[in-house]
Write an enzyme that holds these catalytic residues in place. Sequence first.
Site, mmCIF file in Angstrom:
data_model
loop_
_atom_site.group_PDB
_atom_site.id
_atom_site.type_symbol
_atom_site.label_atom_id
_atom_site.label_comp_id
_atom_site.label_asym_id
_atom_site.label_seq_id
_atom_site.Cartn_x
_atom_site.Cartn_y
_atom_site.Cartn_z
ATOM 1 N N LYS A 162 0.815 -1.221 0.000
ATOM 2 C CA LYS A 162 0.000 0.000 0.000
ATOM 3 C C LYS A 162 0.849 1.271 0.000
ATOM 4 O O LYS A 162 0.309 2.372 -0.153
ATOM 5 C CB LYS A 162 -0.953 -0.025 1.192
ATOM 6 N N ASN A 187 1.143 -5.936 -5.097
ATOM 7 C CA ASN A 187 1.385 -7.019 -4.153
ATOM 8 C C ASN A 187 2.673 -7.759 -4.506
ATOM 9 O O ASN A 187 2.772 -8.368 -5.575
ATOM 10 C CB ASN A 187 0.207 -7.988 -4.169
ATOM 11 N N ARG A 190 -15.803 -5.386 -0.163
ATOM 12 C CA ARG A 190 -14.515 -6.021 -0.391
ATOM 13 C C ARG A 190 -14.670 -7.153 -1.397
ATOM 14 O O ARG A 190 -15.622 -7.925 -1.333
ATOM 15 C CB ARG A 190 -13.950 -6.563 0.929
ATOM 16 N N LYS A 201 -8.442 1.673 5.698
ATOM 17 C CA LYS A 201 -7.953 0.331 5.967
ATOM 18 C C LYS A 201 -6.584 0.390 6.638
ATOM 19 O O LYS A 201 -5.880 1.408 6.552
ATOM 20 C CB LYS A 201 -7.870 -0.489 4.676
ATOM 21 N N ARG A 218 -12.302 -10.092 -9.588
ATOM 22 C CA ARG A 218 -12.859 -10.529 -8.306
ATOM 23 C C ARG A 218 -14.023 -9.615 -7.972
ATOM 24 O O ARG A 218 -13.843 -8.420 -7.727
ATOM 25 C CB ARG A 218 -11.786 -10.493 -7.222
ATOM 26 N N GLU A 227 -3.187 -1.296 -5.419
ATOM 27 C CA GLU A 227 -2.117 -1.944 -4.660
ATOM 28 C C GLU A 227 -1.162 -2.646 -5.618
ATOM 29 O O GLU A 227 -1.549 -3.058 -6.715
ATOM 30 C CB GLU A 227 -2.665 -2.984 -3.668
ATOM 31 N N ARG A 244 -7.319 -8.510 -10.485
ATOM 32 C CA ARG A 244 -5.946 -8.888 -10.159
ATOM 33 C C ARG A 244 -5.214 -9.166 -11.472
ATOM 34 O O ARG A 244 -5.588 -10.081 -12.215
ATOM 35 C CB ARG A 244 -5.934 -10.111 -9.251
ATOM 36 N N ASP A 266 -3.604 -4.762 -8.119
ATOM 37 C CA ASP A 266 -5.056 -4.659 -8.018
ATOM 38 C C ASP A 266 -5.515 -3.417 -8.759
ATOM 39 O O ASP A 266 -4.968 -2.320 -8.540
ATOM 40 C CB ASP A 266 -5.488 -4.592 -6.553
#
Length: 312
Positions: free
Chosen positions: A125, A282, A232, A160, A224, A280, A210, A272
Amino acid sequence: MTLKVAVQMDPIQSINIKGDSTFAMMLEAQRRGHALFYYQTKTLALGGGSLFATGNDVSVRDEAGNHFTAGDERRADLGQCDVVLMRQDPPFDMGYITATHMLEAIHPKTLVVNDPGEVRNAPEKLFVLNYPALMPETLITRDPVELAAFRREHGDIILKPLYGNGGAGVFRLGEGDQNFSSLLELFTQTFREPFIAQKYLPDVRKGDKRVILVDGKPVGAINRVPAVNENRSNMHVGGKAEPTTMTKREHEICEAIGPDLRARGLIFVGIDVIGDYMTEINVTSPTGIREVKRFGGEDIASLIWDAIEARR
């Protein structure tokens, strides 16, 4: 080429092999004739210039409930391995950070994937803030005055934890939500780090995509979609994976970040994307490769091992 591969991961007996990317990477390594050694982070021991871990030689198979066989427990010198896959899940806490320091003692003589120093320097993040033109309006702070001003400016926001994962602790706070102050109090008591606030993107109802990159190149994507009563989209909390294709904007995002990922030694990365924005990057233990293959996409585990073997 036969490689000695150590896999640093969460307990192998409790993984869900249907969607576990680490397991897919282990299956492909074994298919190529590589030897697998499994251990957990808690057994790492660094001393005298050597890094050891206690674990088991394993063989794996794609059978739910019967997915591995472990040999006798033994202590292994990780510096004598060819590759270490650093695949334990976050949270990205001091334990995680310490493990990256310990693995740096053997990298790059032993290739650690992803590069442990770069993983440490690229929390998901925070790393994304290097690309402000590609992301939604974002604020990182624990100052309630700053957060209140951000909410007033954007009306509808997501709040978050900065180092959370799997969708845990993600809240949507609309302009009239009276829980804002109470939630800030709870976050302040629970977390020592700053929090992250982002402008809410309504496109999340269409899905949080993703996109997976290997060696800086996009190789597949899944969408997703959040459950009806959820903001979420994480599959841990009921999000549904769907097949998808990449948009022109998503290719532009990958072209912008790909060279940097490759230069940093971040071989396996998942970003993402909601609508036109990357939220994000990852790099710790990205997932999604089994879903991509199940929907008819690339065998990403094979592409990852191609990239690893090219470095060995």
